[in-house]
Design an enzyme around this catalytic site. Structure first.
Site, mmCIF file in Angstrom:
data_model
loop_
_atom_site.group_PDB
_atom_site.id
_atom_site.type_symbol
_atom_site.label_atom_id
_atom_site.label_comp_id
_atom_site.label_asym_id
_atom_site.label_seq_id
_atom_site.Cartn_x
_atom_site.Cartn_y
_atom_site.Cartn_z
ATOM 1 C CB ALA A 128 87.402 -53.590 20.924
ATOM 2 C CG ASN A 196 85.922 -47.967 14.810
ATOM 3 O OD1 ASN A 196 85.406 -47.485 13.817
ATOM 4 N ND2 ASN A 196 87.206 -47.801 15.092
ATOM 5 C CG HIS A 226 85.269 -50.095 25.622
ATOM 6 N ND1 HIS A 226 85.547 -48.845 25.140
ATOM 7 C CD2 HIS A 226 86.132 -50.928 25.002
ATOM 8 C CE1 HIS A 226 86.531 -48.909 24.258
ATOM 9 N NE2 HIS A 226 86.908 -50.170 24.167
HETATM 10 N N1 NDP Z 1 85.258 -52.416 15.552
HETATM 11 C C1 NDP Z 1 86.127 -52.429 16.556
HETATM 12 O O1 NDP Z 1 85.826 -52.924 17.647
HETATM 13 C C2 NDP Z 1 87.475 -51.841 16.372
HETATM 14 C C3 NDP Z 1 87.836 -51.268 15.185
HETATM 15 N N2 NDP Z 1 89.085 -50.742 14.998
HETATM 16 C C4 NDP Z 1 89.375 -50.127 13.696
HETATM 17 O O2 NDP Z 1 89.873 -51.143 12.815
HETATM 18 C C5 NDP Z 1 90.683 -50.534 11.797
HETATM 19 C C6 NDP Z 1 92.014 -51.291 11.675
HETATM 20 O O3 NDP Z 1 92.694 -51.221 12.907
HETATM 21 P P1 NDP Z 1 94.202 -51.754 13.075
HETATM 22 O O4 NDP Z 1 94.367 -53.055 12.391
HETATM 23 O O5 NDP Z 1 94.533 -51.645 14.512
HETATM 24 O O6 NDP Z 1 94.974 -50.612 12.257
HETATM 25 P P2 NDP Z 1 96.513 -50.617 11.823
HETATM 26 O O7 NDP Z 1 96.892 -49.189 11.709
HETATM 27 O O8 NDP Z 1 97.306 -51.525 12.663
HETATM 28 O O9 NDP Z 1 96.446 -51.250 10.361
HETATM 29 C C7 NDP Z 1 95.796 -50.628 9.288
HETATM 30 C C8 NDP Z 1 96.228 -51.323 8.023
HETATM 31 O O10 NDP Z 1 95.582 -50.703 6.910
HETATM 32 C C9 NDP Z 1 96.567 -50.564 5.872
HETATM 33 N N3 NDP Z 1 96.194 -49.506 4.944
HETATM 34 C C10 NDP Z 1 96.205 -48.179 5.117
HETATM 35 N N4 NDP Z 1 95.830 -47.557 4.004
HETATM 36 C C11 NDP Z 1 95.593 -48.533 3.087
HETATM 37 C C12 NDP Z 1 95.212 -48.541 1.735
HETATM 38 N N5 NDP Z 1 94.991 -47.400 1.092
HETATM 39 N N6 NDP Z 1 95.060 -49.720 1.093
HETATM 40 C C13 NDP Z 1 95.276 -50.880 1.756
HETATM 41 N N7 NDP Z 1 95.655 -50.953 3.055
HETATM 42 C C14 NDP Z 1 95.812 -49.788 3.689
HETATM 43 C C15 NDP Z 1 97.831 -50.236 6.610
HETATM 44 O O11 NDP Z 1 98.917 -50.451 5.749
HETATM 45 P P3 NDP Z 1 100.455 -50.312 6.202
HETATM 46 O O12 NDP Z 1 100.728 -51.546 6.996
HETATM 47 O O13 NDP Z 1 101.185 -50.288 4.917
HETATM 48 O O14 NDP Z 1 100.549 -49.060 6.996
HETATM 49 C C16 NDP Z 1 97.743 -51.218 7.764
HETATM 50 O O15 NDP Z 1 98.229 -52.482 7.398
HETATM 51 C C17 NDP Z 1 90.854 -49.069 12.213
HETATM 52 O O16 NDP Z 1 89.953 -48.258 11.488
HETATM 53 C C18 NDP Z 1 90.471 -49.082 13.696
HETATM 54 O O17 NDP Z 1 89.984 -47.830 14.134
HETATM 55 C C19 NDP Z 1 90.028 -50.841 15.985
HETATM 56 C C20 NDP Z 1 89.708 -51.412 17.195
HETATM 57 C C21 NDP Z 1 88.395 -51.907 17.511
HETATM 58 O O1 OAA Z 2 90.066 -51.480 20.931
HETATM 59 C C1 OAA Z 2 89.248 -50.841 21.597
HETATM 60 O O2 OAA Z 2 89.175 -50.917 22.833
HETATM 61 C C2 OAA Z 2 88.227 -49.992 20.932
HETATM 62 C C3 OAA Z 2 88.653 -49.246 19.771
HETATM 63 O O3 OAA Z 2 89.814 -48.952 19.559
HETATM 64 C C4 OAA Z 2 87.617 -48.799 18.830
HETATM 65 O O4 OAA Z 2 86.433 -48.989 19.098
HETATM 66 O O5 OAA Z 2 87.987 -48.256 17.778
#
Ligand code: NDP
Ligand code: OAA
Length: 274
Positions: A128, A196, A226
Site C-alpha cells: 500500500a 505493514n 501515508h
Molecule cells: N503490506 C501492505 O502494504 C499491507 C498489508 N496488509 C496486511 O495483509 C494481510 C491481509 O489483509 P486483508 O486481505 O485485507 O485481510 P482480510 O481480513 O480481508 O483477509 C484475511 C484472510 O485470511 C484468512 N485467514 C485467517 N486465518 C486463516 C488461517 N488460519 N488459515 C488460512 N486463512 C486464514 C481469512 O479467512 P476468512 O475469510 O475465513 O476469514 C481471510 O480470508 C493482513 O495482515 C494486513 O494487515 C494490509 C494492507 C497493506
Molecule cells: O492499506 C494501507 O494503507 C496500509 C495498511 O493497512 C498496512 O500497511 O497494513
C-alpha cells in the site's frame, strides 16, 4: 501447445482469500504471463465455495502449511499470526514466499536465514506504499533519516492493540489525534494490521529501529494517507499516497494490485522499476 506452456508455468498458491488474496486469485485465474494458480488455503472453505466455483480453473484447497508442496511461489495474504505457518514450510522447500503481513516478519526474522540456507526467497511487495524503488536505491548509498506519517479514518484503526491497551476513545473524535510516535518496530507492535507499510519501508531503507513514524486517527479523511520523507546522501525526497480502502477498511485497494504487479514481473520479458 497449451500443455507445453502450462508445464513451464510457475505455480502460485495463495494463503488467505480476504480483500487482498481474492483479488490476486481472480487476476491469476484471468491469466498472468508464465504463472498458474495451483492452490489456495482458507480458514473456512465453505465460506469461499461460491467464489472458488466461479473461477475458470479451480485450484486445490490445501492446509496452509502444505502450500509449498503445490507451488513455486506462495503468497501470504492472511493475518500476521499465520505468517510463520505459511512461510516456514514454503522457504524450507526452497520456494519463494511473497509476504504482505510484513510487520509479522520482524518477530520471525529467522525465516530470512532459513530461506537463505534452503535456497528460498522472501519477497516483500511495495504494497500500500509508494517509492520503495527510490528507497532501495538510496540505501545503496547512505540514508540519514526516514520519517513517515500515517493518517487513517476511524474505521481503519478500530481494534488496534495500541488503542485498546491504552483505552483511547477514537469513535468520538472531531479532529485528528496523534496516537503514536516512535520507531516502525514499535508501531508494528501497536498497529499490526495498519502499518505493514512502515515495516516494508524500513526494510528497504534503514531498518525498523531508525525509521521514525507517527500514526494519526483522523475523522476528516476518507482514505489511508501515508507521507514519507527521506534524507540521503544521493537525494532528498518526499512521497505521499492516499489509498482508497478496500472492503476491509484497514487495507488499501492498491495493496492487491501491488502484489499482482510483483507477480507479473516474475516471468515478464520487459520489467520496469527496481
Ligand atoms: N503490506 C501492505 O502494504 C499491507 C498489508 N496488509 C496486511 O495483509 C494481510 C491481509 O489483509 P486483508 O486481505 O485485507 O485481510 P482480510 O481480513 O480481508 O483477509 C484475511 C484472510 O485470511 C484468512 N485467514 C485467517 N486465518 C486463516 C488461517 N488460519 N488459515 C488460512 N486463512 C486464514 C481469512 O479467512 P476468512 O475469510 O475465513 O476469514 C481471510 O480470508 C493482513 O495482515 C494486513 O494487515 C494490509 C494492507 C497493506
Ligand atoms: O492499506 C494501507 O494503507 C496500509 C495498511 O493497512 C498496512 O500497511 O497494513
Amino acid at each position: 501447445m497449451t500443455d507445453q506452456k502450462a508445464s513451464n508455468d510457475l505455480r502460485v498458491a495463495i494463503a488467505g482469500l480476504g480483500s487482498i488474496g481474492s483479488k490476486i486469485v481472480t487476476a491469476l485465474d484471468q491469466g498472468i504471463e508464465g504463472l498458474a494458480l495451483s492452490a489456495v488455503a482458507v480458514r473456512d472453505p465453505a465460506k469461499h465455495q461460491a467464489f472458488l466455483s466461479g473461477l475458470r480453473h479451480r485450484p486445490q484447497i490445501l492446509p496452509i502449511d502444505q502450500l509449498g508442496d503445490a507451488a513455486d511461489i506462495v503468497v501470504e495474504c492472511a493475518p500476521s499470526s499465520q505468517l510463520r505457518a505459511i512461510v516456514e514450510p514454503a522457504v524450507k522447500r526452497g520456494r519463494s514466499a511473497v509476504v504482505v503481513s510484513v510487520g509479522g516478519l520482524l518477530d520471525n526474522f529467522d525465516l530470512v536465514d532459513l530461506a537463505r540456507a534452503k535456497g528460498g526467497r522472501i519477497l516483500v511487495p511495495t504494497g500500500a506504499l509508494i517509492g520503495l524503488d527510490a528507497v532501495n536505491a538510496a540505501a545503496v548509498g547512505t540514508i540519514h533519516s526516514v520519517k513517515m506519517v500515517t493518517r487513517k479514518p476511524i474505521d481503519g484503526l478500530r481494534g488496534a492493540p495500541f488503542i485498546v491497551q491504552n483505552n483511547i476513545d477514537i469513535d468520538n473524535l472531531r479532529e485528528p489525534l496523534k496516537l503514536f510516535e516512535g520507531s516502525a518496530r514499535d508501531a508494528a507492535k501497536g498497529f499490526p494490521a495498519n502499518v505493514n507499510v512502515a515495516v516494508a519501508l524500513s526494510l528497504a531503507g534503514i531498518g525498523p529501529d531508525r525509521t521514525q513514524m507517527q500514526v494519526w486517527a483522523d475523522p476528516t479523511v476518507t482514505r489511508n494517507v501515508h507521507r514519507i520523507e527521506v534524507e540521503a546522501d544521493s537525494a532528498r525526497f518526499s512521497m505521499s499516497i492516499e489509498n482508497i480502502p478496500s472492503e476491509n477498511p484497514k487495507t488499501g485497494m492498491i495493496t492487491a494490485l501491488s502484489v499482482i504487479a510483483l507477480l507479473r514481473k516474475q516471468r515478464a520479458t520487459l520489467c520496469v522499476g527496481t
